[in-house]
Design a protein around this motif. Sequence first.
Motif, PDB file in Angstrom:
ATOM      1  N   ASP A 116      40.518  43.555  38.321  1.00  0.00           N
ATOM      2  CA  ASP A 116      41.810  43.681  39.001  1.00  0.00           C
ATOM      3  C   ASP A 116      41.479  43.570  40.489  1.00  0.00           C
ATOM      4  N   GLU A 171      42.815  39.106  37.149  1.00  0.00           N
ATOM      5  CA  GLU A 171      44.281  39.136  37.203  1.00  0.00           C
ATOM      6  C   GLU A 171      44.752  38.136  38.250  1.00  0.00           C
ATOM      7  N   GLN A 223      42.342  33.607  33.808  1.00  0.00           N
ATOM      8  CA  GLN A 223      43.265  34.444  34.571  1.00  0.00           C
ATOM      9  C   GLN A 223      44.471  34.770  33.707  1.00  0.00           C
ATOM     10  N   THR A 233      48.436  36.761  34.094  1.00  0.00           N
ATOM     11  CA  THR A 233      49.391  37.330  35.046  1.00  0.00           C
ATOM     12  C   THR A 233      49.619  38.807  34.715  1.00  0.00           C
ATOM     13  N   PRO A 234      50.064  39.591  35.701  1.00  0.00           N
ATOM     14  CA  PRO A 234      50.397  40.991  35.440  1.00  0.00           C
ATOM     15  C   PRO A 234      51.405  41.132  34.288  1.00  0.00           C
ATOM     16  N   VAL A 282      49.678  40.813  30.979  1.00  0.00           N
ATOM     17  CA  VAL A 282      48.877  42.012  30.691  1.00  0.00           C
ATOM     18  C   VAL A 282      49.778  43.140  30.180  1.00  0.00           C
ATOM     19  N   ASP A 326      43.883  49.484  35.218  1.00  0.00           N
ATOM     20  CA  ASP A 326      44.480  48.150  35.239  1.00  0.00           C
ATOM     21  C   ASP A 326      43.475  47.097  34.763  1.00  0.00           C
ATOM     22  N   LEU A 386      43.716  44.591  31.476  1.00  0.00           N
ATOM     23  CA  LEU A 386      43.462  43.155  31.561  1.00  0.00           C
ATOM     24  C   LEU A 386      42.425  42.727  30.520  1.00  0.00           C
TER      25      LEU A 386
END
Lengths: 164, 164
Positions: free
Chosen positions: B7, B68, B102, B104-105, B108, B144, B148
């Motif tokens: 993160d 992220e 990768q 995206t938030p 996740v 976080d 992820l």
Amino acid sequence: MRVLAVDPGLTRCGVAVVESGSDGKAHSLLAGVIRTDPQDELAMRLRQVYDAVHEHLMQMNVDVLVVERVFSQNNVRTAMGTAQAAAVCMLAATQLNLPVHQHTPTEVKAAVTGSGRADKAQVAFMVGRILGLRELPKPVDATDALALGICHVWRSRTAVAVGR
Amino acid sequence: MRVLAVDPGLTRCGVAVVESGSDGKAHSLLAGVIRTDPQDELAMRLRQVYDAVHEHLMQMNVDVLVVERVFSQNNVRTAMGTAQAAAVCMLAATQLNLPVHQHTPTEVKAAVTGSGRADKAQVAFMVGRILGLRELPKPVDATDALALGICHVWRSRTAVAVGR
């Protein structure tokens, strides 16, 4: 002092090596562009920029890295890629224990043309004049890197002159 | 599969190692935070993040790096630093020939809680539940990163299951 100046970017990253001679003038030893393919993965593109800058730092016997400071401006997406290209350049220099400096676009324009609001054509014209170039390198990213290199050489000279 | 999940951040960069066991469940092997001092020079801070991530990648026998995806959001200045921290992490992985992904938030949050609009507390609660943790790591950046890592392990499993 020999400066590697980087006008950061992912698709086109301008690079220039500028030296301050014993005559106090700025001389250019290299001006070019590192290109990466927008179709490639981001990690790979960052590695290509890093590798190219690392090689320049090693081969050109550079004393300092100067990177144009990134602003978000209008296109935030482009600014992020630009910031990331700048990041791997700075990393390459600091891994070689070289100092890293940043100048803003306004500082560069002011140093080269006398006005922080000069346009690209004016900056390019003055870069050619200062360095005594018959022809300006293309694309403009290379010229921008030369302008940044001149800016750093001159500002460092002034800093020494006033005893900072 | 063993994932190093990041993160990204300059002041606090959350890192976690998550593994998919033979039971199909996600397990956490590490969760923590890389901190750098805002008073230090940017180049030095990027180097510290790079060094720490490089060490994790080497020591933890990781198969893939997951970062992220950074968005500009509200604070563009912070987003730039975050993007730069992400850049040096991706560089570290690609230099070791590790794949980089990768998420995206929103991806996740959706993976962990079932809703892309879940709040931080809900994400943290579910991370603890999924991994069977008695206590959540602090600060929240570490949690976080765990979220992820879980997201990537689960999405990869689904991709395999549907034959992609």
